[in-house]
Design a protein around this motif. Structure first.
Motif, PDB file in Angstrom:
ATOM      1  N   THR A 257       1.019  -1.259  -0.025  1.00  0.00           N
ATOM      2  CA  THR A 257       0.318   0.157  -0.058  1.00  0.00           C
ATOM      3  C   THR A 257       0.799   1.392   0.061  1.00  0.00           C
ATOM      4  N   SER A 258       1.906   1.220   0.481  1.00  0.00           N
ATOM      5  CA  SER A 258       2.899   2.413   0.413  1.00  0.00           C
ATOM      6  C   SER A 258       3.474   2.556  -0.915  1.00  0.00           C
ATOM      7  N   LYS A 259       3.510   1.538  -1.820  1.00  0.00           N
ATOM      8  CA  LYS A 259       3.711   1.826  -3.207  1.00  0.00           C
ATOM      9  C   LYS A 259       2.482   2.328  -3.955  1.00  0.00           C
ATOM     10  N   ILE A 260       1.587   1.297  -4.063  1.00  0.00           N
ATOM     11  CA  ILE A 260       0.327   1.873  -4.570  1.00  0.00           C
ATOM     12  C   ILE A 260      -0.924   1.832  -3.723  1.00  0.00           C
ATOM     13  N   LYS A 261      -1.516   2.558  -3.464  1.00  0.00           N
ATOM     14  CA  LYS A 261      -2.317   2.587  -2.233  1.00  0.00           C
ATOM     15  C   LYS A 261      -3.657   1.490  -2.602  1.00  0.00           C
ATOM     16  N   GLN A 262      -3.992   1.474  -3.437  1.00  0.00           N
ATOM     17  CA  GLN A 262      -5.201   0.683  -3.967  1.00  0.00           C
ATOM     18  C   GLN A 262      -5.102  -0.373  -5.152  1.00  0.00           C
ATOM     19  N   GLY A 263      -3.708  -0.465  -5.208  1.00  0.00           N
ATOM     20  CA  GLY A 263      -3.283  -1.754  -6.140  1.00  0.00           C
ATOM     21  C   GLY A 263      -3.229  -1.159  -7.629  1.00  0.00           C
ATOM     22  N   PRO A 264      -3.407  -1.948  -8.688  1.00  0.00           N
ATOM     23  CA  PRO A 264      -3.115  -3.486  -8.650  1.00  0.00           C
ATOM     24  C   PRO A 264      -1.844  -3.653  -7.895  1.00  0.00           C
ATOM     25  N   TRP A 265      -1.814  -4.896  -7.517  1.00  0.00           N
ATOM     26  CA  TRP A 265      -0.316  -5.306  -6.861  1.00  0.00           C
ATOM     27  C   TRP A 265      -0.007  -6.698  -7.564  1.00  0.00           C
ATOM     28  N   GLN A 266       1.233  -6.850  -7.612  1.00  0.00           N
ATOM     29  CA  GLN A 266       1.897  -8.249  -8.093  1.00  0.00           C
ATOM     30  C   GLN A 266       2.633  -8.976  -6.916  1.00  0.00           C
ATOM     31  N   ILE A 267       2.177  -9.897  -6.679  1.00  0.00           N
ATOM     32  CA  ILE A 267       2.684 -10.695  -5.461  1.00  0.00           C
ATOM     33  C   ILE A 267       3.144 -12.063  -5.868  1.00  0.00           C
ATOM     34  N   ALA A 268       4.423 -12.370  -5.430  1.00  0.00           N
ATOM     35  CA  ALA A 268       5.072 -13.689  -5.984  1.00  0.00           C
ATOM     36  C   ALA A 268       4.087 -14.878  -5.484  1.00  0.00           C
ATOM     37  N   ARG A 269       4.130 -15.937  -6.300  1.00  0.00           N
ATOM     38  CA  ARG A 269       3.339 -17.081  -5.978  1.00  0.00           C
ATOM     39  C   ARG A 269       3.575 -17.638  -4.463  1.00  0.00           C
ATOM     40  N   ASN A 270       4.848 -17.742  -4.167  1.00  0.00           N
ATOM     41  CA  ASN A 270       5.137 -18.339  -3.165  1.00  0.00           C
ATOM     42  C   ASN A 270       4.959 -17.685  -1.618  1.00  0.00           C
ATOM     43  N   GLN A 271       4.311 -16.361  -2.127  1.00  0.00           N
ATOM     44  CA  GLN A 271       3.831 -15.555  -0.822  1.00  0.00           C
ATOM     45  C   GLN A 271       2.282 -15.444  -0.844  1.00  0.00           C
ATOM     46  N   ILE A 272       1.713 -16.442  -1.390  1.00  0.00           N
ATOM     47  CA  ILE A 272       0.257 -16.739  -1.348  1.00  0.00           C
ATOM     48  C   ILE A 272      -0.186 -16.693   0.159  1.00  0.00           C
ATOM     49  N   SER A 273       0.712 -17.554   0.820  1.00  0.00           N
ATOM     50  CA  SER A 273       0.269 -17.692   2.149  1.00  0.00           C
ATOM     51  C   SER A 273       0.081 -16.401   3.092  1.00  0.00           C
ATOM     52  N   LEU A 274       0.900 -15.490   2.720  1.00  0.00           N
ATOM     53  CA  LEU A 274       0.952 -14.108   3.417  1.00  0.00           C
ATOM     54  C   LEU A 274      -0.323 -13.350   3.106  1.00  0.00           C
ATOM     55  N   ILE A 275      -0.858 -13.970   2.124  1.00  0.00           N
ATOM     56  CA  ILE A 275      -2.308 -13.107   1.938  1.00  0.00           C
ATOM     57  C   ILE A 275      -3.569 -13.833   2.378  1.00  0.00           C
ATOM     58  N   LYS A 276      -3.519 -15.272   2.003  1.00  0.00           N
ATOM     59  CA  LYS A 276      -4.587 -16.131   2.415  1.00  0.00           C
ATOM     60  C   LYS A 276      -4.751 -16.930   3.517  1.00  0.00           C
ATOM     61  N   GLY A 277      -3.417 -17.033   4.065  1.00  0.00           N
ATOM     62  CA  GLY A 277      -3.231 -18.038   5.140  1.00  0.00           C
ATOM     63  C   GLY A 277      -3.730 -17.423   6.549  1.00  0.00           C
ATOM     64  N   HIS A 278      -3.895 -18.208   7.545  1.00  0.00           N
ATOM     65  CA  HIS A 278      -4.377 -17.821   8.821  1.00  0.00           C
ATOM     66  C   HIS A 278      -5.783 -17.072   8.801  1.00  0.00           C
TER      67      HIS A 278
END
Ligand code: SF4
Length: 311
Positions: free
Chosen positions: A264-285
């Motif tokens: 959000t500090s780069k682009i407040k409302q996206g769009p964002w590209q996130i590496a596949r190996n970081q999916i759990s940081l978005i969808k986990g827990h």
């Protein structure tokens, strides 16, 4: 390098900090002698990192320190030593001794650099003392580790971020490594009494993840390394925690929070590209990362998801 850790539970700590019981944290009741350590090290055929944790290593008598350090001679060539210690026990005499050994890191239990927090927690020093200890370790060319805590009595997020800034300033070009430990209420500590009397409120799990995430983000942006967030899980720790943010995924949740700040500090409302190996940081827990990112971006969770491309 394989890490071989020995726990010297609370040995030689100048004071008992109000939140600490190393035997409860590690489950280790027995303090191994140098002879026992040497015997174990002889079994390895590849270099190891010998670690002494859970006590105040440089507060031991110099002769005792030497006996433990000498055990490294029983480990394969190229092995190193790391230990945790108390800032009150860093002085030139100790550093002169350490100079003779392959020390991979000196980890200082800093806890906080806020004087009110330090005094209340019974740390036995003020921020000037720990700053001086950090400067000495760095100026003598040792790798410095700093163990910080969050959620201590009288501590707030702002003071943690100031701690990170200060450590970064002291470190300069030197790379300091942090460990961030959220404060837990352990059985048989003074903090337990305060908690039971309603005089201490521990952090909730998401509160601790937010606070550690902000601290992590600041640390990474200030050129520091972060080795760990949250205590190593042990059966004994689980059995001893009365209250507080005790969760095996706390480190991952902090990373999710830090990632959300980065995005959000780069682009407040996206769009964002996130590496596949970081999916759990978005969808986990329980989608903690998604919730935090949505909140920071001011979007509904569905909208947030639509603006993420996993690459
Ligand atoms: S926090 Fe560190 S210095 Fe304080 S009692 Fe525990 S091991 Fe000793």
């Amino acid at each position: 390098m394989k890490r071989i850790a020995f726990f010297l539970s609370n040995r030689s700590c100048p004071h008992r900090c109000i939140y600490c019981d190393q035997r409860a944290i590690t489950g280790e009741m027995h303090i191994p002698s140098p002879l026992e350590v040497a015997g174990i090290l002889q079994k390895f055929n590849q270099p190891v990192e010998l670690c002494f944790f859970g006590g105040s290593f440089t507060c031991f008598k110099l002769e005792d320190q030497r006996c433990y350090l000498d055990t490294i001679k029983n480990a394969p060539q190229g092995s190193t030593v790391r230990f945790s210690t108390h800032p009150l026990c860093i002085n030139e005499e100790v550093l002169d001794l350490l100079n003779y050994y392959p020390i991979s890191m000196i980890e200082l239990g800093v806890s906080s650099l806020n004087n009110e927090v330090l005094a209340f927690c019974g740390r036995g020093y003020d921020n000037q003392k720990v700053i001086q200890a950090m400067r000495m370790v760095i100026s003598r060319g040792f790798a410095l580790g700093a163990q910080l805590m969050i959620g201590l009595p009288f501590q707030n997020e702002e003071s943690s971020l100031e701690d990170v800034d200060k450590i970064s300033e002291i470190s300069g070009e030197h790379i300091t490594t942090l460990r961030i430990y959220p404060c837990l209420v352990l059985r048989n500590t003074y903090l337990e009494e305060l908690y039971k009397k309603g005089l201490y409120r521990p952090l909730g799990i998401e509160e601790a993840a937010d606070w550690s995430g902000k601290t992590l983000y600041r640390a990474l942006n200030k050129g520091l390394k972060v080795q760990r967030i949250g205590l190593q899980e042990t059966e004994s720790l689980s059995a001893s925690v009365i209250a507080g943010p005790h969760h095996p995924a706390l480190g991952e949740m902090a990373k999710s929070h830090s990632l959300a700040i980065t995005l959000t500090s780069k682009i407040k409302q996206g769009p964002w590209q996130i590496a596949r190996n970081q999916i759990s940081l978005i969808k986990g827990h329980n989608c903690y990362g998604l919730r935090v990112l949505s909140l920071m971006a001011g979007l509904a969770e569905e909208q947030t998801l639509q603006r993420i491309e996993f690459v």
